[in-house]
Design a protein around this motif. Structure first.
Motif, PDB file in Angstrom:
ATOM      1  N   THR A 122       1.255   0.105 -10.986  1.00 35.16           N
ATOM      2  CA  THR A 122       0.093  -0.460 -11.670  1.00 35.16           C
ATOM      3  C   THR A 122       0.494  -1.714 -12.445  1.00 35.16           C
ATOM      4  O   THR A 122      -0.361  -2.346 -13.074  1.00 35.16           O
ATOM      5  N   SER A 181       0.816  -1.218   0.000  1.00 33.07           N
ATOM      6  CA  SER A 181       0.000   0.000   0.000  1.00 33.07           C
ATOM      7  C   SER A 181       0.848   1.267   0.000  1.00 33.07           C
ATOM      8  O   SER A 181       0.357   2.345  -0.350  1.00 33.07           O
ATOM      9  N   TYR A 184       3.466   1.846  -1.895  1.00 36.84           N
ATOM     10  CA  TYR A 184       4.221   2.028  -3.132  1.00 36.84           C
ATOM     11  C   TYR A 184       3.319   2.328  -4.320  1.00 36.84           C
ATOM     12  O   TYR A 184       2.168   1.898  -4.379  1.00 36.84           O
ATOM     13  N   ASP A 185       3.889   3.050  -5.264  1.00 37.37           N
ATOM     14  CA  ASP A 185       3.166   3.508  -6.449  1.00 37.37           C
ATOM     15  C   ASP A 185       3.421   2.531  -7.599  1.00 37.37           C
ATOM     16  O   ASP A 185       4.541   2.436  -8.103  1.00 37.37           O
TER      17      ASP A 185
END
Length: 224
Positions: free
Chosen positions: A185, A180, A182-183
């Motif tokens: 996709t 949660s 860390y950035d």
């Protein structure tokens, strides 16, 4: 019999280190004395191209001549019967620390003499060895982007120097303690956790069997 294991990850208790510890357990199960070295704890640099190990009548006897904090480790490794090196994969390659270790550990054992196309090396017996690679990418993607030919060049060097080498991969590893924070996709934390729960124990068992197999092979080599 002595078996030395090199952790070339900056982390001491994550995927690479856990794989190495399991390999150590396997080696110890058949009687090997094991040692784990955390390379990131040691202050050293790669080869300085001094060629002291290639001088005529060199006294280095397969050990890098540079006298720094790595030197005692190299001396112990020179006496080892099994050598295993573990590294995570960063940007398609093992860590820079692993490559620096490779230069200091292996270059002094090799020579500039070849016989029938085979490099002469400073050893009197086969030393079973292995590379353990851990990585964030899934196994099918690892093959798709061409990791095996790149990474196994390292195994080929071990094979040339020590006489026997294997490669073990652990793919799609669980990367963060708390996703949660860390950035990203690129992947799903839920899928990562599920894969870890279903597969990492298999990776660890494979590491255990690797350590055991290498140690047994070393016993056989010592009996020749």
């Amino acid at each position: 019999m002595k078996a030395i294991f090199f952790n070339c990850s900056p982390r001491k208790n994550k995927n690479t280190a856990l794989m190495l510890r399991k390999a150590m357990e396997g080696a110890a199960a058949v009687g090997a004395e094991t040692e784990l070295v955390h390379i990131y704890d040691i202050q050293f640099q790669g080869c300085k191209s001094c060629f002291a190990c290639k001088l005529k009548n060199s006294k280095t006897d397969g050990i890098c001549a540079i006298k720094d904090d790595l030197r005692p480790v190299l001396e112990r490794a020179r006496q080892a019967d099994v050598v295993v090196i573990g590294s995570p994969v960063y940007y398609s390659y093992p860590t820079g620390m692993m490559r620096s270790l490779f230069e200091r550990l292996l270059f002094p054992i090799g020579t500039y003499h070849y016989e029938n196309g085979v490099q002469k090396v400073l050893r009197t017996k086969v030393i079973p060895s292995a590379m353990i690679f851990t990585m964030n990418c899934p196994e099918d993607y690892m093959a798709q982007i061409g990791y095996p030919p790149i990474l196994e060049e390292n195994t080929k060097i071990l094979q040339a120097i020590y006489g026997y080498a294997e490669t073990l991969y652990a793919c799609n590893t669980y990367q963060f303690n708390d996703y949660s924070r860390y950035d990203f996709t690129l992947f799903s934390e839920e899928e990562k956790r599920k894969y870890r729960d279903e597969h990492f124990h298999i990776d660890l068992q494979n590491a255990y069997e690797l350590g055991k197999r290498l140690a047994l092979r070393a016993w056989e080599e010592g009996a020749k």
